[in-house]
Design an enzyme around this catalytic site. Structure first.
Site, short mmCIF file in Angstrom:
data_model
loop_
_atom_site.label_atom_id
_atom_site.label_comp_id
_atom_site.label_asym_id
_atom_site.label_seq_id
_atom_site.Cartn_x
_atom_site.Cartn_y
_atom_site.Cartn_z
N ASP A 74 0.85 -1.20 0.00
CA ASP A 74 0.00 0.00 0.00
C ASP A 74 0.88 1.24 0.00
OD1 ASP A 74 -2.58 -1.24 -0.01
OD2 ASP A 74 -2.25 -1.83 2.07
N ASN B 181 -22.55 -3.48 -17.63
CA ASN B 181 -21.78 -3.24 -18.86
C ASN B 181 -20.43 -2.58 -18.56
OD1 ASN B 181 -21.68 -3.17 -21.84
ND2 ASN B 181 -21.67 -0.95 -21.50
N THR B 182 -20.45 -1.64 -17.62
CA THR B 182 -19.22 -0.92 -17.28
C THR B 182 -18.25 -1.81 -16.53
OG1 THR B 182 -20.44 1.15 -17.24
CG2 THR B 182 -18.32 1.13 -16.10
N LYS C 232 -0.49 -7.89 -3.74
CA LYS C 232 -1.74 -7.15 -3.92
C LYS C 232 -1.45 -5.66 -4.06
CE LYS C 232 -4.92 -5.93 -0.65
NZ LYS C 232 -5.50 -4.60 -0.88
N ARG D 114 1.20 -4.56 6.57
CA ARG D 114 2.23 -3.95 7.41
C ARG D 114 3.07 -4.91 8.24
NH1 ARG D 114 -2.16 0.28 9.27
NH2 ARG D 114 -3.36 -1.58 8.73
N ASP E 94 -20.32 -0.98 -10.47
CA ASP E 94 -20.93 -0.07 -11.45
C ASP E 94 -22.02 -0.85 -12.17
OD1 ASP E 94 -21.30 2.11 -13.36
OD2 ASP E 94 -19.24 2.71 -12.88
N ASP F 250 -6.63 -4.98 -6.64
CA ASP F 250 -7.76 -4.78 -5.72
C ASP F 250 -8.39 -3.41 -5.95
OD1 ASP F 250 -9.51 -4.95 -3.60
OD2 ASP F 250 -7.99 -4.59 -2.06
N ARG G 290 -2.83 -10.70 11.85
CA ARG G 290 -1.69 -10.21 12.63
C ARG G 290 -1.01 -11.38 13.33
NH1 ARG G 290 -2.21 -6.66 9.86
NH2 ARG G 290 -2.43 -4.43 10.23
N LYS H 288 -11.91 -3.19 -6.33
CA LYS H 288 -13.30 -3.26 -5.83
C LYS H 288 -14.28 -2.61 -6.80
CE LYS H 288 -12.04 -3.63 -0.94
NZ LYS H 288 -10.58 -3.43 -1.02
N THR I 20 -15.38 -4.07 5.99
CA THR I 20 -15.21 -4.30 7.43
C THR I 20 -15.19 -2.99 8.21
OG1 THR I 20 -12.84 -4.44 6.99
CG2 THR I 20 -14.02 -6.51 7.28
O1 C5P Z 1 -1.39 -3.66 6.61
P1 C5P Z 1 -2.55 -4.61 6.71
O2 C5P Z 1 -2.14 -6.06 6.98
O3 C5P Z 1 -3.61 -4.14 7.68
O4 C5P Z 1 -3.18 -4.58 5.24
C1 C5P Z 1 -4.37 -5.24 4.92
C2 C5P Z 1 -4.72 -4.99 3.48
O5 C5P Z 1 -6.00 -5.56 3.22
C3 C5P Z 1 -4.82 -3.52 3.08
O6 C5P Z 1 -4.44 -3.44 1.70
C4 C5P Z 1 -6.28 -3.21 3.24
O7 C5P Z 1 -6.71 -2.18 2.39
C5 C5P Z 1 -6.91 -4.55 2.82
N1 C5P Z 1 -8.24 -4.79 3.35
C6 C5P Z 1 -8.53 -4.80 4.70
N2 C5P Z 1 -9.80 -5.04 5.12
C7 C5P Z 1 -10.76 -5.29 4.23
C8 C5P Z 1 -10.48 -5.29 2.87
C9 C5P Z 1 -9.19 -5.05 2.45
O8 C5P Z 1 -7.65 -4.60 5.53
N3 C5P Z 1 -11.97 -5.56 4.65
#
Ligand code: C5P
Length: 240
Positions: free
Chosen positions: A15, A76-77, A37, A220, A73, A68, A190, A70, A129
């Site tokens: 990111d 068609n788009t 990603k 992260r 729309d 990613d 985590r 998401k 989320t």
């Molecule tokens: O740094 P971290 O492990 O929190 O990154 C999680 C990744 O997953 C980020 O790219 C975040 O945008 C994505 N994500 C998320 N929760 C979601 C959908 C996508 O954390 N519900």
């Protein structure tokens, strides 16, 4: 569903909008993760060329791309966007919002089918989320997040999505509703002792895999580590 892309279930979320930093990370992690990603922050800054700069064709086989954006729309788009993405980037996975409805998901699948066996796999996002039950009620959805996640998950899979992006705590109800077939890809991971950052409801990598995740998106805890490759390898070791 069988997932030919890789046996390593870690997709690392890069990111950033910095192409050079993203490329360095991708090359560093090439042997340690199952894919990369890239999302809206990177893509809106750097476009398809930026993605190619981070993931040259030569390393794509070892390092599949999860794009990613998401998509959400009219059908068609969205079909046009899936075709454009498949043509310009050939991602292994792309995301779309299940709340776009049955026709939108089906149109995305039909567009993807145009690329044969190498087509992108479609992962549907159900309820973000970041939305609480009361945020959802404000949008007219009164049954609560879990009910809506399962409802949209069924709809997406029935209309051609290959899988879903879901939070770790949604894995069990989705597996109960949909069985073992759909890919379930979960962020909110985590390793024990890692900083939560802005994630609130997390599982460890081992817990998420035990709960039935197919793949994990981890940002992260890997990208922010002093040695990102070692951090990814430690996670792989943890999940065996
Ligand atoms: O740094 P971290 O492990 O929190 O990154 C999680 C990744 O997953 C980020 O790219 C975040 O945008 C994505 N994500 C998320 N929760 C979601 C959908 C996508 O954390 N519900």
């Amino acid at each position: 569903m069988s997932d030919p892309v890789s046996s390593n279930p870690i997709f690392v979320a890069i990111d950033t909008d910095d192409v050079a930093a993203a490329r360095d990370l991708a090359l560093t992690l090439a042997g340690a993760v199952g894919g990369i990603k890239l999302g809206k922050q990177f893509f809106t800054a750097n476009g398809p060329q930026g993605v190619h700069d981070v993931l040259p064709e030569a390393i794509r086989e070892r390092l599949p791309l999860f794009i990613d954006l998401k998509l959400h729309d009219i059908p068609n788009t969205v079909a046009g966007a899936v075709t454009s993405l498949a043509r310009s980037l050939a991602p292994a996975f792309l995301t779309l919002h299940a709340s776009g409805g049955a026709a939108m998901v089906a149109a995305a699948r039909e567009a993807a089918e145009g690329f044969g066996a190498a087509r992108p796999k479609l992962l549907a996002v159900t309820v973000l989320t970041s939305m609480s039950d009361s945020d959802l009620a404000d949008t007219g959805v009164t049954g609560g997040a879990e009910e809506q996640v399962v409802r949209l998950g069924r709809l997406a899979i029935a209309n051609g999505a290959d899988g879903l992006v879901c939070s770790p705590k949604e894995i069990a109800p989705l597996r109960a509703a949909l069985g073992g077939e759909p890919l379930l890809v979960t962020p909110g991971i985590r390793p024990a002792g890692a900083a939560l950052g802005d994630q609130k409801r997390v599982m460890t990598p081992a817990e998420a895999m035990r709960a039935g995740a197919s793949r994990m998106v981890i940002g992260r805890p890997i990208t922010g580590a002093d040695d990102p490759a070692a951090a990814a390898m430690a996670i792989l070791e943890e999940i065996g």
